[in-house]
Design a protein around this motif. Structure first.
Motif, PDB file in Angstrom:
ATOM      1  N   HIS A  15      -9.486  32.567 -68.172  1.00 51.78           N
ATOM      2  CA  HIS A  15     -10.966  32.164 -67.981  1.00 51.78           C
ATOM      3  C   HIS A  15     -11.310  31.219 -66.690  1.00 51.78           C
ATOM      4  CE1 HIS A  15     -12.585  33.777 -71.603  1.00 51.78           C
ATOM      5  NE2 HIS A  15     -12.221  32.504 -72.396  1.00 51.78           N
ATOM      6  N   ILE A  31      -7.769  18.846 -72.725  1.00 49.94           N
ATOM      7  CA  ILE A  31      -8.850  19.116 -71.962  1.00 49.94           C
ATOM      8  C   ILE A  31      -9.666  20.368 -72.254  1.00 49.94           C
ATOM      9  CG2 ILE A  31      -8.271  17.385 -70.007  1.00 49.94           C
ATOM     10  CD1 ILE A  31      -7.593  20.129 -68.382  1.00 49.94           C
ATOM     11  N   LYS A  32     -10.768  20.308 -72.121  1.00 54.51           N
ATOM     12  CA  LYS A  32     -11.594  21.652 -72.167  1.00 54.51           C
ATOM     13  C   LYS A  32     -12.688  21.633 -71.147  1.00 54.51           C
ATOM     14  CE  LYS A  32     -14.362  23.947 -75.640  1.00 54.51           C
ATOM     15  NZ  LYS A  32     -14.009  25.143 -75.258  1.00 54.51           N
ATOM     16  N   PRO A  33     -12.869  22.844 -70.337  1.00 55.50           N
ATOM     17  CA  PRO A  33     -11.893  23.973 -70.212  1.00 55.50           C
ATOM     18  C   PRO A  33     -10.573  23.489 -69.644  1.00 55.50           C
ATOM     19  CG  PRO A  33     -14.053  23.962 -68.856  1.00 55.50           C
ATOM     20  CD  PRO A  33     -13.919  22.638 -69.237  1.00 55.50           C
ATOM     21  N   GLY A  34      -9.632  24.478 -70.046  1.00 60.20           N
ATOM     22  CA  GLY A  34      -8.386  24.276 -69.145  1.00 60.20           C
ATOM     23  C   GLY A  34      -7.270  24.242 -70.455  1.00 60.20           C
ATOM     24  N   LYS A  35      -7.667  24.141 -71.503  1.00 57.01           N
ATOM     25  CA  LYS A  35      -6.745  23.777 -72.765  1.00 57.01           C
ATOM     26  C   LYS A  35      -5.449  24.652 -72.676  1.00 57.01           C
ATOM     27  CE  LYS A  35      -7.213  25.491 -76.893  1.00 57.01           C
ATOM     28  NZ  LYS A  35      -7.718  25.951 -78.171  1.00 57.01           N
ATOM     29  N   PRO A  36      -5.329  25.841 -72.534  1.00 53.07           N
ATOM     30  CA  PRO A  36      -4.124  26.448 -72.693  1.00 53.07           C
ATOM     31  C   PRO A  36      -3.325  26.440 -71.342  1.00 53.07           C
ATOM     32  CG  PRO A  36      -6.083  28.159 -72.808  1.00 53.07           C
ATOM     33  CD  PRO A  36      -6.353  26.960 -72.215  1.00 53.07           C
ATOM     34  N   PRO A  48      -5.132  29.013 -67.332  1.00 52.52           N
ATOM     35  CA  PRO A  48      -5.833  29.985 -68.111  1.00 52.52           C
ATOM     36  C   PRO A  48      -6.437  30.876 -67.321  1.00 52.52           C
ATOM     37  CG  PRO A  48      -6.579  27.533 -68.585  1.00 52.52           C
ATOM     38  CD  PRO A  48      -5.609  27.652 -67.442  1.00 52.52           C
ATOM     39  N   SER A  82     -11.909  27.623 -66.697  1.00 47.07           N
ATOM     40  CA  SER A  82     -10.959  26.923 -67.164  1.00 47.07           C
ATOM     41  C   SER A  82      -9.873  26.971 -66.091  1.00 47.07           C
ATOM     42  CB  SER A  82     -10.401  27.843 -68.587  1.00 47.07           C
ATOM     43  OG  SER A  82     -11.545  28.026 -69.357  1.00 47.07           O
ATOM     44  N   SER A 101     -16.655  28.981 -70.721  1.00 47.84           N
ATOM     45  CA  SER A 101     -15.405  29.042 -69.654  1.00 47.84           C
ATOM     46  C   SER A 101     -14.901  30.241 -69.078  1.00 47.84           C
ATOM     47  CB  SER A 101     -14.268  28.654 -70.617  1.00 47.84           C
ATOM     48  OG  SER A 101     -14.411  27.486 -71.326  1.00 47.84           O
TER      49      SER A 101
HETATM   50  O1  MOO Z   1     -10.158  25.514 -73.029  1.00 45.22           O
HETATM   51 MO1  MOO Z   1     -10.523  26.999 -72.585  1.00 45.22          MO
HETATM   52  O2  MOO Z   1     -10.062  26.537 -71.132  1.00 45.22           O
HETATM   53  O3  MOO Z   1     -12.135  26.161 -72.973  1.00 45.22           O
HETATM   54  O4  MOO Z   1     -11.859  28.004 -72.149  1.00 45.22           O
END
Ligand code: MOO
Ligand SMILES: Nc1nc2c(c(=O)[nH]1)N[C@H]1C(S)=C(S)[C@@H](COP(=O)(O)OP(=O)(O)OC[C@H]3O[C@@H](n4cnc5c(N)ncnc54)[C@H](O)[C@@H]3O)O[C@H]1N2
Length: 404
Positions: A304, A282-287, A302, A307, A371
């Protein structure tokens, strides 16, 4: 290398299976249970209503007697009584008879329908009926609302205001509920300071742990916010270790990515834990990080702010609600028409903040956002979903919008 294998957010329940948390349950007054999750099936103790009941103010009739009634050819009935709302009528309707009945009162024997007062004219003991009534018209039959033994509230259902009303109606003043999971939340980051502090240049006040803490509280979890943790492996893993003694879930924000100060994954491993997923589609939220430390759930969100919020909404809250025993349904998506084009990367489900307006149909206007921007969390009215298999969407296309 980090983030080569992203975990498919749509398979979240597979992760839930690997987390060894079993919610405990307790008996509670229904008036203290709002927002908690029901831990038992609640059955109707009797037929409701126990006797046929009128839905309107009118005249209880035998439907056959008013068949074909009209203004031109009214049915003429004899009024044999007037029913009182909290009494059981002691008489029976014979052919050609009717009785005044208020909304909510029990029908007399022999009656099988009610004609609304607007469609009759009374003169003395006679009543002219200008409209037919089908059998059971304006009547709730015995057990039509609930039959004795029906499951009226299922295990896993959230106790909403409506549930409190229903259980009160049934006289069930206590209910078995799952104990709220205990969640520890804290922010990491050398540049992050308490909201009460005045930040120096390069420092920022903590938004994330308080967003997540509030989301948890809003959903009935027991949430405790710890103080801000400095970016040192020793510190982070000590906090995680300590929190596992008193909490079911540990949520840290920040330091979840791939940089040299991003120590969260290492800290989980140092604390003897296992990382189940690091990086989601998913984006935002990837990490986002999901792990287990000492049989407790660990979540790394994350840093951000946008995110953090999106991951908390789409990953953490559904996961915790499920682990809490709730029967979590997919989030409802609205259909809207897109105002301006949006672009995305194949393989990632992207969530774009949008404002909504209504001009004959619902329109979604993307809001400029990055993000790392805090204002984006509040400036939007929903999130437009770009599916993983899609590279973008054109103006005028019908899109899906999630209201968060
Ligand atoms: O995936 Mo990050 O969470 O885009 O900014
Ligand atoms: N080389 C790469 N860099 C980054 C990647 C990547 O894949 N490769 N991913 C990016 C993505 S996507 C995100 S999201 C962020 C997440 O990073 P971290 O979780 O490690 O977050 P931090 O570095 O700690 O902070 C990021 C940003 O957010 C601010 N922040 C952090 N905590 C708070 C808080 N509690 N309240 C308010 N603001 C906070 C922080 O000051 C930073 O500006 O990583 C990208 N990088």
């Amino acid at each position: 290398m980090a983030f080569l294998n992203l975990f498919d957010q749509r398979k979240l329940w597979e992760l839930a299976e690997k987390i060894p948390l079993e919610p405990l349950s307790e008996r509670k007054s229904i008036y203290d249970a709002l927002g908690l999750v029901c831990a038992e099936d609640v059955l109707a103790p009797e037929d409701i209503p126990p006797k046929a009941r009128s839905e309107v103010d009118g005249y209880a009739v035998r439907s056959r007697d008013v068949k074909g009634a009209s203004v031109e050819r009214p049915s003429l009935l004899t009024r044999v009584g007037s029913i009182v709302v909290d009494e059981v009528p002691q008489f029976e309707l014979n052919p050609g008879e009717c009785a005044y009945i208020p909304t909510g009162a029990i029908l007399p024997k022999g009656a099988d329908a009610v004609v609304m007062i607007e469609y009759v004219e009374e003169s003395g003991n006679y009543v002219e009926v200008f409209k037919p009534a089908a059998p059971l018209e304006n009547v709730v039959s015995p057990g039509e609302d609930m039959k004795q033994g029906d499951i009226v509230l299922k295990r896993g259902q959230r106790i909403t205001p409506q549930v409190v009303g229903l259980l009160s109606y049934l006289g069930k003043l206590e209910v078995q509920v799952y104990r709220p999971l205990k969640v520890f939340v804290a922010a990491t980051g050398n540049e992050i300071v308490e909201p009460t502090q005045v930040p120096n240049l390069g420092q920022y006040r903590d938004a994330n742990s308080l967003t997540v803490w509030s989301m948890l509280k809003e959903r009935g979890f027991y949430a405790h916010r710890g103080s801000i943790i400095r970016d040192e492996l020793e510190n982070i893993h000590e906090v995680i270790n300590k929190a596992t003694q008193n909490y079911d879930v540990i949520v840290l924000t920040g330091g979840s990515s791939a940089g040299i100060r991003d120590l969260v994954v290492r800290a989980v491993e140092e604390a003897g834990g296992t990382v189940l997923a690091h990086g989601f589609t998913i984006k935002p939220g990837k990490p986002t990080v999901i792990g287990i430390v000492k049989e407790k759930l660990f979540v790394g969100l994350p840093g951000h702010p946008m995110s953090c919020f999106v991951s908390a909404s789409l990953i953490v809250m559904p996961l915790l609600r499920r682990l809490q025993g709730e029967n979590v349904k997919p989030m409802p998506l609205l259909k809207a028409r897109l105002r301006t084009a949006v672009f995305s990367r194949i393989g990632v489900e992207e969530w774009i903040p949008v404002r909504l307006s209504y001009e004959e149909e619902l329109w979604a206007e993307p809001v400029f956002s990055k993000s790392g921007m805090v204002s984006s969390m509040v400036r939007n009215e929903g999130f437009l979903r770009i599916p993983p298999e899609c590279e973008g969407m054109e103006p005028g296309e019908v899109v899906e919008v999630l209201l968060l």
